[in-house]
Scaffold this active site. Structure first.
Site, PDB file in Angstrom:
ATOM      1  N   SER A   1      18.216  10.761  -5.478  1.00  0.00           N
ATOM      2  CA  SER A   1      18.321  10.007  -4.109  1.00  0.00           C
ATOM      3  C   SER A   1      16.783  10.010  -3.434  1.00  0.00           C
ATOM      4  CB  SER A   1      19.354  10.727  -3.164  1.00  0.00           C
ATOM      5  OG  SER A   1      18.625  12.181  -3.053  1.00  0.00           O
TER       6      SER A   1
ATOM      7  N   LYS B   1      11.214  12.980   3.340  1.00  0.00           N
ATOM      8  CA  LYS B   1      12.719  12.269   3.079  1.00  0.00           C
ATOM      9  C   LYS B   1      13.468  12.416   4.613  1.00  0.00           C
ATOM     10  CE  LYS B   1      16.631  12.568  -0.098  1.00  0.00           C
ATOM     11  NZ  LYS B   1      17.016  13.378  -1.298  1.00  0.00           N
TER      12      LYS B   1
ATOM     13  N   SER C   1      17.681  14.978  -7.597  1.00  0.00           N
ATOM     14  CA  SER C   1      17.037  13.720  -6.771  1.00  0.00           C
ATOM     15  C   SER C   1      15.650  14.091  -6.576  1.00  0.00           C
ATOM     16  CB  SER C   1      17.750  13.896  -5.288  1.00  0.00           C
ATOM     17  OG  SER C   1      19.125  13.421  -5.492  1.00  0.00           O
TER      18      SER C   1
END
Ligand code: GLN
Length: 494
Positions: free
Chosen positions: A132, A45, A156
């Site tokens: 996210s 990420k 997330s």
């Protein structure tokens, strides 16, 4: 272990329809490296620092930033022989649930519903991959990599895993080092692992779940061991490595507060099928109550924004991040002008909104009513969990005999209230008017924030398709440190 032989070119091609990766590694895979993760490909990420690729947090503020070092997790993975294929798209600084708050454009959910299989790509529904960590979940679901790292502050990792039909683990708070992970809300932030199978996740989790002296919130080896043995003590059927044939003795709690009116009917039927399967193997299904759940979302958004307002203060155009030329009338010698113009230009609407909200919650006027009140709710949420689990948290230093006698080993509930939302009309197009999202988007987090506030391990496992042909996820939540138990139960479900 399955090997993914995506070349740079085929990755680019896959990515052009999904937009999961925002930087693709050009370094060739090491062929000589031996280690437990040899041959494993990983997407990271974009809020986790890598020295070989930029780390933008999907923000204009950091669009030119490359970290001089690797985060501890990244170093551990490469030392174990894994290959980082690229950086994964995400909501800006981890703030969002749809992966639409991003300078890189939204992530398109790669799942194809059976109804749409024969349609050309352009005519298929464009649904959100969730956020996210949407790029992390989508890159796994699209087969670009074996495993992906995400972060989970309030859901997330679990939400995008659920929307994309893959497995997502948010470990117990403090098990995976946050050193080199760009903070959103420190007391909630966890690095999580997303994979197609529990096996894939477990292999990576074993490597990265170690004490790190550079992270002051990292759990010591002693604490980890204590929690592990406590979780396994009464579950001999699950403690062996093999797939259990019986779940006799296992008590699974179904929290009644996790069935809000907004919950989709076909999500409930998927959960029911899972429950039936577990009961057929001998597990006891126990209805439980976690009464403070109704306040969790409000408490989360006060605590998360308060911490974010403090963490993001460093992105001011001087210490870190974008610095814009000042307009006429502003003074270069006035730092507050540099801050204001740089932050207005570099931070997106949602991030600005949260900084304002969080700053307000920490002001003298609001502190007691908002921030302290939210901390009180957090305490209630923690005790709710402790009141239903058969084991005390090892953090409480209580003796075992005083744990609830009819307690449960784990909890089971839907991961999200619905399947992946449509992107068009839900995300970007509404965002075109530069409107920050309304409460609706925050509602997606109803099921995931309680475990975050309590720091508990939570795993989202795919549980088939809903009536609309899109994936549904169910979540297994355990006591602090019982991550292995949670994974084992996940394996029975998967
Ligand atoms: N959707 C939640 C939020 O916007 C959770 C985000 C996260 O876990 N990083 O804050």
């Amino acid at each position: 272990s399955k090997r993914f032989a995506c070349t740079h070119q085929s990755l680019e091609q896959l990515n052009s329809s999904v937009n999961a990766l925002v930087a693709i590694s050009k370094t060739p895979r090491r062929t000589q490296h031996h280690g437990p993760l040899e041959g494993v490909t990983i997407a990271v990420k974009d809020n986790i620092c890598t020295s070989l690729l930029p780390t933008t947090c999907s923000s204009a503020m950091l669009s030119d930033y490359t970290s001089p070092f690797d985060a501890t997790v990244v170093r551990l993975l490469s030392d174990a022989g894994a290959h980082v294929i690229g950086k994964a798209n995400c909501d800006e600084f981890g703030m969002g649930s749809l992966n639409v708050n991003t300078i890189h454009g939204p992530v398109i959910n790669p799942h194809q519903s059976p109804h749409a299989r024969n349609l050309p790509w352009a005519l298929r529904e464009r649904r959100s991959a969730g956020g996210s960590s949407g790029g992390s979940a989508a890159s796994v679901a699209a087969g670009m990599c074996g495993v992906a790292l995400g972060t989970d502050t309030g859901g997330s990792v679990r939400l995008p895993a659920s929307y994309c039909g893959v497995v997502g683990l948010k470990p117990s708070y403090g098990l995976i080092s946050r050193w080199g992970v760009i903070s959103f809300a420190d007391s909630l932030d966890c690095v999580g692992v997303i994979g197609k199978s529990i096996n894939a996740i477990e292999k990576v989790f074993d490597v990265v779940s170690v004490y790190d002296k550079r992270d002051p919130t990292s759990a010591t080896s002693e604490l980890r061991e204590k929690a592990r043995s406590s979780a396994e003590s009464c579950l001999p059927a699950l403690s062996s490595g093999a797939q259990p044939t019986s779940l006799e003795g296992l008590r699974i709690g179904i929290p009644q507060e996790y069935f809000p009116v907004e919950l989709d009917q076909s999500v409930i039927s998927s959960l029911r099928t899972v429950i039936k399967g577990l009961a057929a193997m001998g597990a006891s299904i126990v209805p439980v109550s976690l009464p403070a759940t109704q306040y969790a979302l409000s408490a989360y958004y006060v605590i998360a924004t308060a911490e974010a307002s403090s963490n993001l203060a460093r992105f001011d155009g001087i210490q870190y991040g974008l610095r814009v030329p000042l307009p006429p009338g502003a003074t270069r010698s006035k730092p507050s002008d540099v801050y204001a113009f740089s932050r207005s230009a570099g931070l997106g609407r949602e991030v600005q909104k949260r900084i304002l909200l969080g700053t307000y919650a920490l002001t003298a006027d609001a502190f007691d009513n908002y921030f302290l009140q939210a901390q009180r709710v957090r305490t209630h949420i923690k005790s709710d969990f402790n009141n239903v689990f058969r084991h005390h948290s090892v953090h409480l230093h209580l003796n075992r005999a005083s744990a609830p006698r009819n307690g449960v080993d784990v909890l089971l509930h839907p991961s999200a209230i619905r399947t992946a939302p449509l992107l068009d009309g839900n995300g970007e197009s509404e965002r075109e008017g530069h409107e920050a999202p309304g409460l609706d988007e925050y509602l997606q987090d109803v099921m995931t924030v309680p475990a975050s506030l309590a720091g508990l391990p939570a795993l989202s496992v795919p549980a088939g398709l809903a009536d609309d042909g899109w994936p549904v996820g169910v979540s297994v939540v355990g006591q602090w440190g019982s991550d292995e138990l949670v994974l084992r139960i996940g394996r029975v479900i998967e």
